[in-house]
Write a protein that holds these residues in place. Structure first.
Motif, mmCIF file in Angstrom:
data_model
loop_
_atom_site.group_PDB
_atom_site.id
_atom_site.type_symbol
_atom_site.label_atom_id
_atom_site.label_comp_id
_atom_site.label_asym_id
_atom_site.label_seq_id
_atom_site.Cartn_x
_atom_site.Cartn_y
_atom_site.Cartn_z
ATOM 1 N N ALA A 63 0.912 -1.129 0.168
ATOM 2 C CA ALA A 63 -0.005 0.084 0.206
ATOM 3 C C ALA A 63 0.861 1.370 -0.027
ATOM 4 C CB ALA A 63 -0.975 0.178 1.289
ATOM 5 N N GLN A 64 1.957 1.123 0.729
ATOM 6 C CA GLN A 64 2.855 2.478 0.844
ATOM 7 C C GLN A 64 3.331 2.652 -0.592
ATOM 8 O OE1 GLN A 64 5.300 0.891 3.886
ATOM 9 N NE2 GLN A 64 4.550 2.575 5.618
ATOM 10 N N LYS A 65 3.835 1.492 -1.447
ATOM 11 C CA LYS A 65 4.373 1.683 -2.682
ATOM 12 C C LYS A 65 3.397 2.054 -3.567
ATOM 13 C CE LYS A 65 7.683 -1.149 -5.453
ATOM 14 N NZ LYS A 65 8.200 -2.263 -5.796
ATOM 15 N N LEU A 66 2.045 1.905 -3.509
ATOM 16 C CA LEU A 66 1.127 2.368 -4.434
ATOM 17 C C LEU A 66 0.901 3.914 -4.235
ATOM 18 C CD1 LEU A 66 -1.416 -0.436 -4.304
ATOM 19 C CD2 LEU A 66 -0.209 0.270 -6.123
ATOM 20 N N CYS A 67 0.997 4.163 -2.838
ATOM 21 C CA CYS A 67 1.037 5.611 -2.595
ATOM 22 C C CYS A 67 2.178 6.422 -3.156
ATOM 23 C CB CYS A 67 0.761 6.112 -1.027
ATOM 24 S SG CYS A 67 -0.687 5.306 -0.343
ATOM 25 N N LYS A 68 3.198 6.012 -3.129
ATOM 26 C CA LYS A 68 4.640 6.488 -3.630
ATOM 27 C C LYS A 68 4.444 6.667 -5.075
ATOM 28 C CE LYS A 68 8.251 4.443 -4.492
ATOM 29 N NZ LYS A 68 9.294 3.197 -4.697
ATOM 30 N N TYR A 69 3.818 5.512 -5.808
ATOM 31 C CA TYR A 69 3.452 5.781 -7.341
ATOM 32 C C TYR A 69 2.613 6.678 -7.499
ATOM 33 C CZ TYR A 69 5.641 1.041 -8.361
ATOM 34 O OH TYR A 69 6.562 0.107 -8.226
ATOM 35 N N ALA A 70 1.535 7.059 -6.803
ATOM 36 C CA ALA A 70 0.482 7.960 -7.015
ATOM 37 C C ALA A 70 1.569 9.567 -6.882
ATOM 38 C CB ALA A 70 -0.400 7.926 -5.981
ATOM 39 N N ILE A 71 2.214 9.531 -5.851
ATOM 40 C CA ILE A 71 2.993 10.846 -5.584
ATOM 41 C C ILE A 71 3.747 11.118 -6.901
ATOM 42 C CG2 ILE A 71 4.659 11.869 -4.225
ATOM 43 C CD1 ILE A 71 3.598 10.513 -2.105
#
Length: 268
Positions: free
Chosen positions: A231-239
């Motif tokens: 989930a953290q990685k998906l948020c990083k992709y979004a940023i």
């Protein structure tokens, strides 16, 4: 340890850019150097492993990789693929964002071409660890498109258009820009990737049963640590997507992250 190899024969032409990138990082970042050469070896063995010219390059390359892995066995970014994948991805994204920032500011020079192109190569290297995620594949395509587009504009004396390209501008031909556009990559300090250590607590928490609250209710869902990391990685992709105004990709990744946190399941 630096490596001196004979010129690539015609049968191995497509691995030249991996070897060039590795040479540029021998002292700057040995992890990037190692995985770029390993990608070159694996690719080269699928292209030509019988001709004398190919073996003259591939065998010394294989010997170097074996020795390097022994010499740097304490470096987890070389010995463990999960850590290595995070290191390579992080470095590639740094180069991508450096180039994208200059591109959006209409600072078009040979260094922007170099950064976009090198980021694209490193996203290729990431295929060594398995299939690319849709997000990484998106960045890979965009980096190569931008490198080719700006290079061609500079070559033809035209002024490139800043910012994202339309999909029909795709010019990812896989060819390396000419040497006159091969400038020095901006320095990205080498920082060995170390997974964050768990805080010292008594007793230590059981990560597998950690619960994350659903903001819309009082219900909770227990998420194991690997799901939290995803989930953290998906948020990083979004940023990262927002850094170059790709709102569609940002929304897609945030939606996936929210669904994962709320249900414990990934969206297809």
């Amino acid at each position: 340890m630096a490596l001196s190899l004979p010129p690539c024969p015609a049968s191995l032409k497509t691995i030249q850019h991996f070897l060039k990138l590795a040479t540029e990082h021998d002292t700057r970042d040995p992890v990037i150097s190692y995985w770029s050469r390993l990608t070159a070896l694996q690719t080269g063995l699928t292209l030509d492993k019988s001709s004398n010219e190919a073996l003259a390059l591939l065998l010394p390359l294989m010997d170097w990789l074996e020795k390097e892995k022994i010499d740097k066995q304490v470096n987890e970014a070389i010995t463990h693929e999960v850590v290595a994948s995070a290191h390579v991805e992080n470095y590639a994204m740094k180069l991508f964002l450096v180039a994208d920032k200059q591109d959006r500011a209409a600072n078009f020079d040979k260094n922007v071409v170099k950064c976009f192109y090198s980021a694209g190569i490193l996203f290729d290297v990431m295929q060594t660890f398995g299939p690319l995620t849709p997000e990484v594949a998106h960045y890979r395509k965009y980096a190569k498109m931008k490198a080719a587009y700006i290079h061609n504009c500079l070559k033809n004396g035209e002024t490139p258009i800043a910012g994202p390209l339309a999909e029909d501008d795709d010019n990812d031909d896989g060819e390396e820009p000419p040497e006159k556009h091969q400038e020095e990559i901006p320095s990205v300090p080498y920082q060995p990737y170390n997974p964050p250590s768990a805080p010292i607590q008594t007793p230590a928490p059981d990560m597998s049963s950690m619960a994350i609250s659903d903001p819309s209710s009082n219900n909770t869902v227990g998420l194991p640590y690997d799901k939290i990391a995803r989930a953290q990685k998906l948020c990083k992709y979004a940023i990262s997507a927002l850094d170059y105004q790709d709102t569609n990709t940002a929304v897609e990744n945030l939606t996936k992250a929210l669904h994962l946190v709320k249900t414990g399941q990934e969206l297809e």
